[in-house]
Design an enzyme around this catalytic site. Structure first.
Site, mmCIF file in Angstrom:
data_model
loop_
_atom_site.group_PDB
_atom_site.id
_atom_site.type_symbol
_atom_site.label_atom_id
_atom_site.label_comp_id
_atom_site.label_asym_id
_atom_site.label_seq_id
_atom_site.Cartn_x
_atom_site.Cartn_y
_atom_site.Cartn_z
ATOM 1 N N GLN A 11 -4.559 -5.340 6.727
ATOM 2 C CA GLN A 11 -5.538 -6.240 6.099
ATOM 3 C C GLN A 11 -5.568 -7.609 6.761
ATOM 4 O OE1 GLN A 11 -7.822 -5.565 3.827
ATOM 5 N NE2 GLN A 11 -7.118 -3.468 3.504
ATOM 6 N N ASP B 138 3.000 -4.722 8.095
ATOM 7 C CA ASP B 138 1.782 -3.924 7.955
ATOM 8 C C ASP B 138 0.608 -4.906 8.030
ATOM 9 O OD1 ASP B 138 -0.478 -2.673 7.030
ATOM 10 O OD2 ASP B 138 0.468 -1.782 5.269
ATOM 11 N N LYS C 159 -10.501 -1.162 10.212
ATOM 12 C CA LYS C 159 -10.641 -2.308 9.320
ATOM 13 C C LYS C 159 -11.009 -3.583 10.077
ATOM 14 C CE LYS C 159 -7.935 -0.351 5.631
ATOM 15 N NZ LYS C 159 -6.633 -0.230 4.983
ATOM 16 N N HIS D 211 0.871 -1.175 0.000
ATOM 17 C CA HIS D 211 0.000 0.000 0.000
ATOM 18 C C HIS D 211 0.916 1.236 0.000
ATOM 19 C CE1 HIS D 211 -2.815 2.884 1.889
ATOM 20 N NE2 HIS D 211 -3.797 2.035 1.650
ATOM 21 N N CYS E 286 -4.729 2.425 -3.694
ATOM 22 C CA CYS E 286 -3.512 2.931 -3.038
ATOM 23 C C CYS E 286 -2.332 1.987 -3.265
ATOM 24 C CB CYS E 286 -3.704 3.150 -1.547
ATOM 25 S SG CYS E 286 -4.948 4.361 -1.145
HETATM 26 C C1 LIG Z 1 -5.710 0.508 4.695
HETATM 27 C C2 LIG Z 1 -4.300 0.119 4.613
HETATM 28 C C3 LIG Z 1 -3.282 0.977 5.039
HETATM 29 C C4 LIG Z 1 -3.546 2.374 5.518
HETATM 30 O O1 LIG Z 1 -4.393 2.380 6.624
HETATM 31 P P1 LIG Z 1 -4.955 3.769 7.182
HETATM 32 O O2 LIG Z 1 -6.039 3.346 8.108
HETATM 33 O O3 LIG Z 1 -5.464 4.553 6.006
HETATM 34 O O4 LIG Z 1 -3.822 4.454 7.873
HETATM 35 C C5 LIG Z 1 -1.992 0.516 4.957
HETATM 36 N N1 LIG Z 1 -1.701 -0.703 4.514
HETATM 37 C C6 LIG Z 1 -2.658 -1.565 4.102
HETATM 38 C C7 LIG Z 1 -2.260 -2.929 3.634
HETATM 39 C C8 LIG Z 1 -3.980 -1.167 4.131
HETATM 40 O O5 LIG Z 1 -4.922 -2.007 3.716
#
Ligand SMILES: *Cc1c(COP(=O)(O)O)cnc(C)c1O
Length: 404
Positions: free
Chosen positions: A201, A198, A224, A121, A362
């Site tokens: 997801q 990260d 999320k 992302h 993104c």
């Molecule tokens: C949504 C997402 C982000 C960013 O999250 P925010 O809540 O906008 O800070 C970063 N990495 C992944 C894989 C995402 O799905």
């Protein structure tokens, strides 16, 4: 098995009509809907215990502080962190990653290398590029194959004693690929590199165990996993959080301030400057409780069925191509239809009450890899149903006929 109708009744928004049609919400990769208990937790804080935390001696301030710290402990247990002070509240994944990249600015030297995966992302690319500009470090990319899987043989070759950081998502938001993060963490540690995962997801679908993974940092957003927007977690190993300088200066993060010198507070406060999203932080704990009550095994079972059924049904549409066909993937289907722009499909099916994401998600480098402007992304949550998938398929067919 989950009683889906009972689960759906927990989410007030799901009974809404959109454009006169029953809402079919398939944009869970962008944000999930919120159960009533989470909405209630936010209201309850403002109605009953609203006060600033860690400051007042008065009763409400103590109640608010206790609720906030209890939420931190819930999340510590949930991700199996060794200490509660390794669990830092943030405003989301983006904030968490920037706190880490900012800290590394004082550690990296010119020529040091940062490995980033091809599946990231923008939030997990741009802060590292900014860090490279500041320090003279070099960004290298771990490539992927046409199924959307990272190529481990290439990863192994990229690792060297120059590698200082490896950063990779646990699950790709654009394609749904589940990455072999345990392998990647172990390999990175062999060369002495720190690893950031990260988990934005991943947390809606699984319960990460940060000690078992042995990652140095794990970041995610509350919104999320059925929690409020503007909340998130940065987990960091104690030794790393002690080593990194604070991200923001201000109230709450200090021990003593004078105009000559300021000393910083202990963890976790060192990284929590200013008044946080108190209601959100508390409600994030409620969201984690809710997800655990539903049960991650049940969540995975339901989502696996939706993924299999959705894949099978969508592939009955002529000219439809799915991007992201990794062996290990979660309930995300990114697709395009021959000769039609994803935006046009998204606009038409929205009129039929169906919410999907269209565009680059993104993750422009992934779109560049496949040489496409974007995709239509249907991302399923445990509260979605096969009937909703039928509605999606019918709507896409209708849009296709209209646009052909
Ligand atoms: C949504 C997402 C982000 C960013 O999250 P925010 O809540 O906008 O800070 C970063 N990495 C992944 C894989 C995402 O799905």
């Amino acid at each position: 098995m989950l009683d889906i109708q009972k689960i759906r009744a927990d989410f007030p928004i799901l009974t809404q009509k959109v454009n006169g049609k029953p809402l079919v919400y398939f944009d869970n990769g962008a944000t999930t809907q919120k159960p009533q208990v989470v909405i209630d937790a936010i209201a309850k804080y403002y109605q009953e215990i609203n006060a600033n935390i860690h400051r007042g001696v008065h009763t409400l301030s103590q109640l608010a502080t206790d609720a906030y710290e209890e939420s931190r402990k819930k999340i510590q247990n949930h991700i199996n962190a060794k200490f509660a002070h390794e669990v830092l509240f943030t405003s989301g994944t983006t904030h968490g990653i920037n706190a880490v990249t900012n800290g590394f600015a004082s550690i990296l030297k010119p020529g040091d290398e940062i490995l980033v995966s091809a599946l990231e992302h923008h939030s997990n690319i741009v802060p590292w590029q900014m860090l490279c500009e500041r320090t003279g470090a070099i960004l290298r990319v771990i490539p992927m194959n046409t199924d959307g899987e990272l190529i481990m043989a290439e990863y192994d070759k990229l690792l060297s004693d120059k590698t200082k950081v490896v950063t990779v998502n646990h699950i790709s938001n654009a394609l749904g690929t589940i990455n072999p993060v345990k392998y990647m963490i172990d390999k990175a540690h062999e060369v002495g590199a720190a690893v950031l995962i990260d988990g934005a997801q991943a947390v809606p679908h699984l319960k990460p165990d940060v000690q078992e993974l042995d990652c140095d940092f794990y970041v995610f957003s509350g919104h999320k996993l059925c929690g409020p927007t503007g909340t998130g977690i940065l987990y960091g190993k104690e030794e790393w959080l002690n080593k990194l300088p604070p991200y923001q200066g201000g109230g709450e993060m200090i021990k003593e301030v004078s105009f000559e010198k300021t000393t910083y507070a202990e963890l976790p406060h060192k990284f929590e400057a200013g008044t946080p999203n108190i209601a959100g932080g508390i409600a994030l704990g409620t969201a984690v409780d809710y997800m655990n009550e539903v049960g991650f095994e049940n969540i995975q079972q339901q989502e696996k069925e939706l993924l299999e059924y959705g894949t099978q049904q969508l592939l009955t549409i002529e000219g439809l191509k799915i991007y992201g066909t990794a062996k290990e993937k979660t309930s995300v289907i990114s697709f395009n239809i021959d000769g039609i722009h994803p935006y046009d499909i998204g606009t038409i099916i929205d009129k039929l009450g169906i919410a999907v994401r269209t565009g680059h998600h993104c993750a422009q480098p992934i779109m560049n890899f496949f040489e496409i402007p974007g995709t239509i992304r249907a991302s399923f949550a445990f509260y979605n149903t096969k009937e909703e998938i039928d509605s999606l398929v019918a709507a896409v067919k209708r849009a296709q006929n209209m646009l052909a």
